[in-house]
Structures are given as C-alpha cells and as structure tokens.
Write a protein that holds these residues in place. Sequence first.
Motif, PDB file in Angstrom:
ATOM      1  N   ILE A  55      18.174 -33.956  34.996  1.00 29.87           N
ATOM      2  CA  ILE A  55      17.529 -34.105  36.303  1.00 29.87           C
ATOM      3  C   ILE A  55      18.572 -34.246  37.409  1.00 29.87           C
ATOM      4  CG2 ILE A  55      16.102 -35.628  37.728  1.00 29.87           C
ATOM      5  CD1 ILE A  55      14.449 -36.253  35.258  1.00 29.87           C
ATOM      6  N   GLY A  56      19.613 -35.007  37.124  1.00 30.22           N
ATOM      7  CA  GLY A  56      20.665 -35.208  38.127  1.00 30.22           C
ATOM      8  C   GLY A  56      21.378 -33.918  38.481  1.00 30.22           C
ATOM      9  N   VAL A  57      21.709 -33.106  37.470  1.00 28.04           N
ATOM     10  CA  VAL A  57      22.407 -31.842  37.704  1.00 28.04           C
ATOM     11  C   VAL A  57      21.550 -30.900  38.539  1.00 28.04           C
ATOM     12  CG1 VAL A  57      23.202 -29.726  36.577  1.00 28.04           C
ATOM     13  CG2 VAL A  57      23.908 -31.945  35.688  1.00 28.04           C
ATOM     14  N   ILE A  58      20.282 -30.752  38.169  1.00 32.37           N
ATOM     15  CA  ILE A  58      19.395 -29.835  38.895  1.00 32.37           C
ATOM     16  C   ILE A  58      19.150 -30.330  40.325  1.00 32.37           C
ATOM     17  CG2 ILE A  58      17.063 -28.859  38.969  1.00 32.37           C
ATOM     18  CD1 ILE A  58      17.081 -28.877  35.920  1.00 32.37           C
ATOM     19  N   THR A  59      18.942 -31.635  40.493  1.00 32.02           N
ATOM     20  CA  THR A  59      18.700 -32.186  41.825  1.00 32.02           C
ATOM     21  C   THR A  59      19.906 -32.017  42.727  1.00 32.02           C
ATOM     22  OG1 THR A  59      17.205 -33.846  40.880  1.00 32.02           O
ATOM     23  CG2 THR A  59      18.001 -34.238  43.119  1.00 32.02           C
ATOM     24  N   LEU A  60      21.103 -32.255  42.189  1.00 31.25           N
ATOM     25  CA  LEU A  60      22.316 -32.075  42.983  1.00 31.25           C
ATOM     26  C   LEU A  60      22.472 -30.624  43.413  1.00 31.25           C
ATOM     27  CD1 LEU A  60      24.906 -33.233  44.177  1.00 31.25           C
ATOM     28  CD2 LEU A  60      26.048 -32.733  42.014  1.00 31.25           C
ATOM     29  N   ALA A  61      22.145 -29.704  42.501  1.00 29.89           N
ATOM     30  CA  ALA A  61      22.236 -28.281  42.831  1.00 29.89           C
ATOM     31  C   ALA A  61      21.258 -27.925  43.953  1.00 29.89           C
ATOM     32  CB  ALA A  61      21.955 -27.433  41.593  1.00 29.89           C
ATOM     33  N   VAL A  62      20.079 -28.527  43.927  1.00 24.56           N
ATOM     34  CA  VAL A  62      19.100 -28.302  44.999  1.00 24.56           C
ATOM     35  C   VAL A  62      19.660 -28.804  46.327  1.00 24.56           C
ATOM     36  CG1 VAL A  62      16.837 -28.954  45.896  1.00 24.56           C
ATOM     37  CG2 VAL A  62      17.104 -28.372  43.479  1.00 24.56           C
ATOM     38  N   TYR A  63      20.254 -29.983  46.320  1.00 25.12           N
ATOM     39  CA  TYR A  63      20.849 -30.536  47.535  1.00 25.12           C
ATOM     40  C   TYR A  63      21.987 -29.650  48.046  1.00 25.12           C
ATOM     41  CZ  TYR A  63      18.357 -34.939  46.695  1.00 25.12           C
ATOM     42  OH  TYR A  63      17.384 -35.892  46.508  1.00 25.12           O
ATOM     43  N   GLU A  64      22.786 -29.130  47.099  1.00 28.09           N
ATOM     44  CA  GLU A  64      23.878 -28.229  47.474  1.00 28.09           C
ATOM     45  C   GLU A  64      23.341 -27.014  48.205  1.00 28.09           C
ATOM     46  OE1 GLU A  64      27.693 -27.840  46.463  1.00 28.09           O
ATOM     47  OE2 GLU A  64      27.048 -29.717  47.351  1.00 28.09           O
ATOM     48  N   LYS A  65      22.286 -26.434  47.648  1.00 27.27           N
ATOM     49  CA  LYS A  65      21.728 -25.221  48.238  1.00 27.27           C
ATOM     50  C   LYS A  65      21.101 -25.504  49.599  1.00 27.27           C
ATOM     51  CE  LYS A  65      22.410 -22.244  46.781  1.00 27.27           C
ATOM     52  NZ  LYS A  65      23.641 -21.511  47.189  1.00 27.27           N
ATOM     53  N   GLN A  66      20.440 -26.644  49.729  1.00 31.05           N
ATOM     54  CA  GLN A  66      19.857 -27.005  51.010  1.00 31.05           C
ATOM     55  C   GLN A  66      20.943 -27.184  52.069  1.00 31.05           C
ATOM     56  OE1 GLN A  66      17.575 -30.510  50.067  1.00 31.05           O
ATOM     57  NE2 GLN A  66      15.793 -29.344  49.374  1.00 31.05           N
ATOM     58  N   ALA A  67      22.066 -27.786  51.663  1.00 27.94           N
ATOM     59  CA  ALA A  67      23.172 -27.991  52.593  1.00 27.94           C
ATOM     60  C   ALA A  67      23.771 -26.657  53.040  1.00 27.94           C
ATOM     61  CB  ALA A  67      24.259 -28.860  51.936  1.00 27.94           C
ATOM     62  N   GLU A  68      23.905 -25.714  52.098  1.00 28.88           N
ATOM     63  CA  GLU A  68      24.450 -24.398  52.433  1.00 28.88           C
ATOM     64  C   GLU A  68      23.528 -23.651  53.396  1.00 28.88           C
ATOM     65  OE1 GLU A  68      25.167 -22.283  48.858  1.00 28.88           O
ATOM     66  OE2 GLU A  68      26.700 -23.662  48.133  1.00 28.88           O
TER      67      GLU A  68
END
Length: 304
Positions: free
Chosen positions: A128-141
Amino acid sequence: MWFIFAIITAIAWGAANLFYKKGSNVEEKYTHLKIVIMVGFVMGIHATAYMLIKDIAFDPFDMVRYFPVSFMYILSMTIGYIGLRYIELSIAAPVQNSAGAVSAILLYIFFPREMSMIDIAGIIIVTIGVITLAVYEKQAETYALKRQNEIIDPKYQLSFLAITFPILYALIDGIGTFLDGIYLDELALIPEDNALVAYEYTFFIVAVLSFIYVRFIKKEKYSLFKEKDRGTAAILETTGQFFYVFAIAGNAIIAAPLIAAHGIFSVILSRIFLKEVLSTRQYVMIGVVMFGIILLGLSEGLAE
C-alpha cells in the motif's frame, strides 16, 4: 540472508531507475533497445566471470529449462524501458509497483503456507505504501507541468499506450516473479547459480540480436563505450539481479513485495542526488514503507 539480499536488490534497482530515466530519450526511437543492449552485455560479462570464479558446471540446457522465467523478465523490462518515454506524463505509472503484490498473491494461491500476522501486516503495509507514494509522485509531476504551462504533445498524454505499458509491466513481471518462486523456492527446479547464469546469458543473446537490429538493420549509431548513464544502470541492474535470485530462493512470497519497494529507494536517491524536494505526505509514505520493511525484518529475526 534472503531479507538482506532483498534489501540490497531493492536499493540497487532503485538506483538503476535514476540512470534508466537519464538514459531514456523521448525523441530517440530505439532508446528501449539501446538499454536492452547495454544491460544484456553487462549481464553476459557478469555471467561469464561468475561461472569461472565459482567454477560452475553450467549446462546450456538450463537456458531452455529457465526460459519461461527469463522470457517474462526480459519482456517486462523491455516494456518498462519503452514506458519510460511516456512515464512522466502518465498517471498510470503507479500500477508498475504492484508487480510484487501480483506475484505474492499468485504464490499464496497456488502454494499456500502459514504466515505470521507480522508477515501479513508487513506485506500489506509495504504494498500500500509503495502504490500510494507512486500516486503522490504522479500527482506532483502533473501539478508541476500545469504550473509550468507546458504544451503536451497529445501522444504523450494519458492514453491507451500510457495505461497499457505499466499494466503490462506489472502483470508480466509479477508472473515472472511467480514462476521464479516456483523454480527457485517452492519446487526447487534449478539451483540458484545456474538460474542466474541462464538468465544472464539469455539476456546477452537478446542484447546481441538487438544490437544487430539497431546497428546494422536500422543503421543507428551506437557505441557501448559512450553509454555512460545506460552503462551505470546496467551495472546496478545486474547487481540487483545477482542478489534477487538468492532472495527469491530464500522466501519468494515475502521477498517479492519487499523487492517491489525499490521505487522508494528511487525517490530517496533522486532527492539526494537530483536535489528534488519531497512533500510532507511523501515523507509519511516513505516512513510507512520503511515501517513495513522493519516488520518483515523483525519477523525474519523471530523466525530464526
């Protein structure tokens, strides 16, 4: 030792991602094949050295025996390299990080085993942590692009291609890890050393064929000695692969999602070396994943 090997693999592959990104050029048509060439040649050199140093009696038929696993890995990696051309503008990128969960679920379904509550909690938290962080990364980009008022070429926007690449990567890589768990852990169909050499020589053959295609059929200029970023990525990829084999052989069902956390190390390293800034929620998610990793390490210690 499988836990330590899994952590080393995650760190090596996390660092490799930095150089894969630097070595990917959206304007360069055969970027993905040039990365395949470099990775394959480095793996071929490593396989030869490892076989000679360890005095391994390698049977070429092992390449045939291990081919289903090799094929899945090489195919997923090639698709991943293609996806790097689109990844900055695709919100589907987080899907790639679910590969470890895919393999863990498949292994648990076909080879059920008792797991402690700590193991289960660690796997769930890391995934869950890995997927959530990736979502945050994409939102930031995406937000950064809007702030810069960049004009985005329609072919690089969210599209069928943008969604397909990460989905295919996650599914194929997850199946590959599932097969690896069968070959190296559950049924022990091939020794770890032989599997490593078989995979790396298979990748080397693919690299040679790709080199012939790019250099002599498509007439593209290519020099192995001028591929600094791709060469560094290839060395890190091979380092991770070396430890990965032994991690999967030790405890495939838990090692797989743990290794999938290599994206976390990519984020940390990019902040250190590329001087990028993390948001508060990204720091929180990194802490969550690290907590999951600590749980898995604690479980391994208690088991011993």
